[in-house]
Design a protein around this motif. Structure first.
Motif, PDB file in Angstrom:
ATOM      1  N   PRO A   9       0.826  -1.216   0.000  1.00  0.00           N
ATOM      2  CA  PRO A   9       0.000   0.000   0.000  1.00  0.00           C
ATOM      3  C   PRO A   9       0.850   1.252   0.000  1.00  0.00           C
ATOM      4  N   LYS A  10       0.344   2.271  -0.684  1.00  0.00           N
ATOM      5  CA  LYS A  10       1.085   3.528  -0.775  1.00  0.00           C
ATOM      6  C   LYS A  10       0.116   4.685  -0.982  1.00  0.00           C
ATOM      7  N   ALA A  14       4.729  13.953  -3.405  1.00  0.00           N
ATOM      8  CA  ALA A  14       5.238  13.119  -2.319  1.00  0.00           C
ATOM      9  C   ALA A  14       4.584  11.755  -2.410  1.00  0.00           C
ATOM     10  N   ILE A  15       5.371  10.705  -2.202  1.00  0.00           N
ATOM     11  CA  ILE A  15       4.875   9.329  -2.223  1.00  0.00           C
ATOM     12  C   ILE A  15       5.323   8.648  -0.946  1.00  0.00           C
ATOM     13  N   LEU A  16       4.378   8.063  -0.235  1.00  0.00           N
ATOM     14  CA  LEU A  16       4.659   7.349   1.009  1.00  0.00           C
ATOM     15  C   LEU A  16       4.363   5.870   0.797  1.00  0.00           C
ATOM     16  N   ARG A  17       5.403   5.052   0.851  1.00  0.00           N
ATOM     17  CA  ARG A  17       5.243   3.600   0.774  1.00  0.00           C
ATOM     18  C   ARG A  17       5.086   3.084   2.197  1.00  0.00           C
ATOM     19  N   LEU A  18       3.920   2.567   2.515  1.00  0.00           N
ATOM     20  CA  LEU A  18       3.620   2.185   3.890  1.00  0.00           C
ATOM     21  C   LEU A  18       4.355   0.927   4.313  1.00  0.00           C
ATOM     22  N   ASP A  19       4.715   0.073   3.360  1.00  0.00           N
ATOM     23  CA  ASP A  19       5.580  -1.063   3.689  1.00  0.00           C
ATOM     24  C   ASP A  19       6.998  -0.523   3.800  1.00  0.00           C
ATOM     25  N   GLY A  20       7.524  -0.479   4.968  1.00  0.00           N
ATOM     26  CA  GLY A  20       8.874   0.060   5.170  1.00  0.00           C
ATOM     27  C   GLY A  20       8.977   0.882   6.428  1.00  0.00           C
ATOM     28  N   PRO A  21       8.353   2.056   6.538  1.00  0.00           N
ATOM     29  CA  PRO A  21       7.828   2.859   5.438  1.00  0.00           C
ATOM     30  C   PRO A  21       8.957   3.652   4.780  1.00  0.00           C
TER      31      PRO A  21
END
Length: 462
Positions: free
Chosen positions: A374-375, A385-392
């Motif tokens: 999910p992002k 801006a892009i937020l990659r929630l896996d990681g995050p």
């Protein structure tokens, strides 16, 4: 003569007079065309050198187009749900294909049907069949017949020509009064197989680059071909095939005397990554511009015939209140999207972040290394801006200097301003996600403080 004898004749005479203040004119009709998987920058209206869409280019010249229209999600079902309701995927609880629109939010078809419009939809891709999408609400006629295969899968799509045939057949028996037609063409979606003469129409450039075969989704592969130029030429051929069908439809409406009384809106549910960011001939996973930047062309009654290119960030859900206002209808309130009508007359488009999400519904990767986690993303007229929630992991791009989103301003930065910006953007994006589950407009992601910090990084400061 007795009064009783005079009155009926007087009333009959008055009924024949054109009382402009007492009788409403017939409202305009609406033709909404969505073209699956069509990125804006592959149309001549948006500066593309190939003549992929002369009909759409002519339509834009007798209307207006928005230069920065952004989809809310790069998947067909939820994106069309946002377009037809003016609401975000989280609010609708439609986060991926196969999730039907739940009861509650009024749809464009329901509102126009209640206002006396004849409503019809003609969809041509499997994600939009009524059982999977629930988008038939309010349509008196919902044609989701899919006679055509895609690759080895039968009955998953319908060609542009057959879809246009269905629209024209309905129009012949539609009767009088205003109509609302939603027409969704699926052809531009992969696999890219436009047929003759379109498959060779744009083979006019050098070959390459050559790509790793395993990174090309199986449904897109043409044998062992890894030539990106070949895939892109066929993608462009699909656009031209659809454009020819749009021309056919517009000519029919013109011949019936209907086009001058019809608002025409053309857009797409999402774009397509062709080679950018190592993501080949697919969509749904990423939130960069190739997957989100869609065309938005408007022409017809109430729209200046200037051919103007309207700057500023437009969001696909904004089309819902825009079309209602153009038709003289009232949008439900409260609504998180806003009408674009003030911008049609040259007023600056009110500032608003374009918010997007991807893969909040689990998804199986189609190629090795694909990020299907999910992002979230947001963009204004300067930054994305892009937020990659896996990681995050958070990415920030300066669109003024880097429109291709290739240089992450936060990459490798541990300075105080970057840390502050990471924290602020992360919190703002997560707050925006929560806010989109409610009907109230969410606060902007790029607050004045965050904007100043981002500008500092873009200028090379720390």
């Amino acid at each position: 003569m007795r009064r009783g004898a005079i009155l009926p004749g007087l009333l009959a005479t008055l009924a024949l007079l054109p009382l402009s203040g007492c009788r409403r004119e017939t409202p305009p009709s609406l033709l909404l065309v969505t073209i699956d998987t069509l990125r804006a920058d592959h149309l001549p209206t948006y500066g593309y050198p190939r003549p992929t869409a002369p009909s759409l280019d002519a339509l834009a010249r007798r209307g207006v187009h928005f230069t920065s229209a952004m989809a809310a999600v790069p998947e067909t079902g939820p994106s069309c749900a946002t377009l037809l309701t003016g609401r975000w995927p989280a609010e609708l609880s439609v986060r991926g294909n196969g999730r039907p629109l739940p009861p509650g939010a009024p749809t464009l078809a329901e509102i126009l049907s209640g206002a006396g419009y004849r409503t019809a939809a003609f969809v041509s891709g499997y994600p939009l069949i009524r059982r999977l999408s629930g988008l038939d609400r309010g349509f008196g006629h919902y044609d989701d017949t899919l006679p055509d295969p895609r690759g080895g899968a039968a009955n998953v799509q319908r060609s542009a020509a057959r879809t246009t045939d269905a629209v024209l057949a309905w129009l012949r028996g539609a009767g009088e009064g205003p109509f609302f037609i939603w027409l969704h063409y699926y052809d531009v979606h992969g696999d890219y197989d436009p047929g003759l003469p379109y498959d060779s129409l744009f083979r006019d450039g050098p070959p390459g680059p050559y790509l790793p075969l395993e990174r090309i989704p199986a449904y897109q592969r043409r044998g062992a071909s890894t030539d990106a130029a070949d895939y892109i030429a066929r993608y462009d051929g699909e656009i031209r095939r659809v454009d020819d069908q749009i021309q056919r439809l517009l000519e029919d409406l013109g011949g019936r005397g209907l086009l001058a009384r019809t608002v025409v809106a053309v857009t797409s549910d999402h774009g397509e990554s062709l080679t950018e960011h190592g993501y080949f001939f697919d969509h749904g996973n990423e939130l960069y511009a190739p997957s989100l930047h869609v065309p938005l062309i408007l022409a017809g009654p109430g729209i200046p015939a200037t051919g103007a290119a309207l700057d500023g960030v437009a969001r696909l859900p904004d089309l819902f209140p825009t079309l209602l206002e153009l038709l003289g209808q009232t949008a439900p309130s409260p609504l998180p999207s806003r009408s674009l009508v003030p911008a049609l007359g040259g007023a600056p488009l009110p500032g608003a972040d374009a918010f997007a999400e991807a893969r909040f519904q689990p998804y199986r990767p189609l190629t090795p290394g694909a990020d299907v986690g999910p992002k979230l993303a947001a963009r204004d007229d300067r930054f994305s801006a892009i937020l990659r929630l896996d990681g995050p992991r958070l990415e920030l791009y300066d669109l003024a200097a880097d429109p291709g989103e290739e240089r992450d301003l936060l990459a490798g930065r541990a300075v105080a301003a970057a840390a502050h910006l990471r924290t602020g953007l992360d919190a703002a994006l997560r707050a925006r996600l929560a806010a989109t589950s409610a009907p109230q407009p969410a606060p902007p992601v790029f607050s004045p403080e965050l904007r100043r910090l981002a500008e500092g990084l873009a200028a090379g400061g720390g």
